[in-house]
Design an enzyme around this catalytic site. Structure first.
Site, mmCIF file in Angstrom:
data_model
loop_
_atom_site.group_PDB
_atom_site.id
_atom_site.type_symbol
_atom_site.label_atom_id
_atom_site.label_comp_id
_atom_site.label_asym_id
_atom_site.label_seq_id
_atom_site.Cartn_x
_atom_site.Cartn_y
_atom_site.Cartn_z
ATOM 1 N N ASP A 208 -7.637 1.568 1.814
ATOM 2 C CA ASP A 208 -9.059 1.555 2.152
ATOM 3 C C ASP A 208 -9.692 2.920 1.899
ATOM 4 O O ASP A 208 -10.906 3.093 2.055
ATOM 5 C CB ASP A 208 -9.289 1.095 3.589
ATOM 6 C CG ASP A 208 -8.595 1.960 4.628
ATOM 7 O OD1 ASP A 208 -7.944 2.954 4.258
ATOM 8 O OD2 ASP A 208 -8.700 1.634 5.828
ATOM 9 N N SER A 209 -8.887 3.876 1.438
ATOM 10 C CA SER A 209 -9.423 5.142 0.936
ATOM 11 C C SER A 209 -10.347 4.915 -0.255
ATOM 12 O O SER A 209 -11.091 5.821 -0.643
ATOM 13 C CB SER A 209 -8.276 6.082 0.527
ATOM 14 O OG SER A 209 -7.341 5.408 -0.292
ATOM 15 N N ASP B 85 -4.433 -2.627 2.176
ATOM 16 C CA ASP B 85 -4.895 -2.215 3.501
ATOM 17 C C ASP B 85 -5.811 -3.272 4.105
ATOM 18 O O ASP B 85 -6.694 -3.805 3.416
ATOM 19 C CB ASP B 85 -5.685 -0.906 3.406
ATOM 20 C CG ASP B 85 -4.842 0.324 3.699
ATOM 21 O OD1 ASP B 85 -3.726 0.178 4.221
ATOM 22 O OD2 ASP B 85 -5.314 1.434 3.408
ATOM 23 N N LYS C 220 -1.120 -3.660 5.047
ATOM 24 C CA LYS C 220 -0.890 -2.497 5.899
ATOM 25 C C LYS C 220 -1.986 -2.439 6.945
ATOM 26 O O LYS C 220 -3.155 -2.697 6.638
ATOM 27 C CB LYS C 220 -0.874 -1.195 5.092
ATOM 28 C CG LYS C 220 -0.599 0.040 5.964
ATOM 29 C CD LYS C 220 -0.405 1.299 5.142
ATOM 30 C CE LYS C 220 -1.692 1.849 4.599
ATOM 31 N NZ LYS C 220 -2.617 2.333 5.694
ATOM 32 N N GLU D 284 -3.280 -0.107 10.591
ATOM 33 C CA GLU D 284 -3.117 1.122 11.359
ATOM 34 C C GLU D 284 -2.934 0.819 12.842
ATOM 35 O O GLU D 284 -3.384 -0.211 13.338
ATOM 36 C CB GLU D 284 -4.338 2.030 11.168
ATOM 37 C CG GLU D 284 -4.521 2.520 9.743
ATOM 38 C CD GLU D 284 -5.722 3.449 9.605
ATOM 39 O OE1 GLU D 284 -6.318 3.824 10.636
ATOM 40 O OE2 GLU D 284 -6.064 3.792 8.460
ATOM 41 N N GLU E 207 1.358 9.625 8.743
ATOM 42 C CA GLU E 207 0.338 10.471 8.125
ATOM 43 C C GLU E 207 -0.055 11.637 9.020
ATOM 44 O O GLU E 207 -0.291 11.469 10.222
ATOM 45 C CB GLU E 207 -0.918 9.655 7.796
ATOM 46 C CG GLU E 207 -2.023 10.505 7.177
ATOM 47 C CD GLU E 207 -3.188 9.722 6.626
ATOM 48 O OE1 GLU E 207 -4.117 10.362 6.082
ATOM 49 O OE2 GLU E 207 -3.184 8.479 6.734
#
Length: 290
Positions: A67-68, A106, A136, A138, A205
């Protein structure tokens, strides 16, 4: 037999051609860690387009549609505004452009936090629309129930602990995590929780190096470091950072190229030739048939 994608030089488009090759698999990557040791580190880079995937795929074990892309592709201030539709579109492009790497997508902010059922609906949509192998998400202990729910229903999950960019409004910045004992203990607990919940790997991270190394030694699933430790079972970087597409380089990034400089020089050369009317030249023109 799976489909591989090669560049058609006449159209510059990806076209599937049969090839006797199979993608790497999530169980295969998970199995690289034996008795706490990963002899062959897992190579991961981000990818957002089909062409980018074509170039990275031969060298990577996993391509992460991160999602960057919110910041890198769309110029957004953070990953928070990224939508499920964005992730689905870019995820499908990366799958089409690759044939070797495991592709993980993501889950964007707001698409999985409310409940395990919400997470399943949106993760299932991503897998259906992209063809990716897994997702993925978070979060630590708070997401353990969701991770277990998804994995029990056939959706592989990569966890993400430490600095979690989707929570930037709570964290207050992108600084390293785990420097005080209380936060370090919480990150360790988060890592254990998502591992016990069944994630096949986890991104660590932006945490201090000894903490990342300790987590890697403590959990049975592979860890993928970014701003973490060389002792992690693999490493990931945002490709645009790695190839020097931005002026600012985070501390944890090593720049392996200066594509921004190369592109700028090429654009300047092109602009000069257009203004001098030396482009297009005879080699770029179509002439009447004789």
């Amino acid at each position: 037999m799976s489909a591989t994608y090669t560049l058609d030089t006449s159209t510059s488009r990806a076209n599937p051609t049969p090839a006797p090759i199979r993608r790497l698999t999530i169980p295969g990557l998970r199995a690289r860690k034996v008795d706490g040791v990963t002899a062959e580190p897992i190579v991961v880079l981000t990818a957002y387009t089909a062409r980018q995937a074509q170039l990275l795929d031969p060298h990577c074990d996993m391509l992460l549609v991160g999602d960057s892309l919110g910041q890198v592709i769309y110029g957004l201030p953070s990953s928070v505004p990224v939508t499920l539709e964005m992730m689905a579109a870019h995820g499908a492009a990366v799958v089409r452009g690759s044939y070797h790497s495991v592709v993980i997508v993501d889950m964007p902010f707001g698409s999985y936090e409310a409940s395990p059922a919400q997470a399943f609906d949106n993760a299932a949509r991503l897998l259906k629309e992209t063809g990716a192998a897994g997702v993925k998400l978070e979060g630590g202990a708070a997401m353990a129930e969701t991770i277990a729910f998804l994995t029990a229903r056939g959706i592989p999950v990569c966890g993400h602990v430490g600095l979690t960019p989707q929570a930037i409004n709570v964290l207050g910045g992108y600084g390293p995590r785990g420097r005080d004992e209380a936060e370090a203990d919480k990150i360790k607990q988060d890592a254990r929780a998502v591992s016990d919940a069944g994630c096949f790997a986890m991104v660590i991270e932006g945490v201090i190096e000894p903490l990342a190394a300790a987590i890697t030694a403590a959990v049975p699933c592979p860890t993928i470091g970014i701003g973490a430790s060389p002792d992690c079972d693999g490493q990931v970087l945002v490709t645009e950072d790695m190839v020097g597409m931005f002026e600012r380089t985070p501390r944890f990034v090593k720049r392996y190229a200066d594509l921004a400089g190369t592109i700028g020089e090429a654009a300047a050369h092109y602009a000069a030739e257009v203004r001098a009317r030396t482009f297009p030249g005879q080699d770029q023109l179509y002439q009447p048939k004789k």
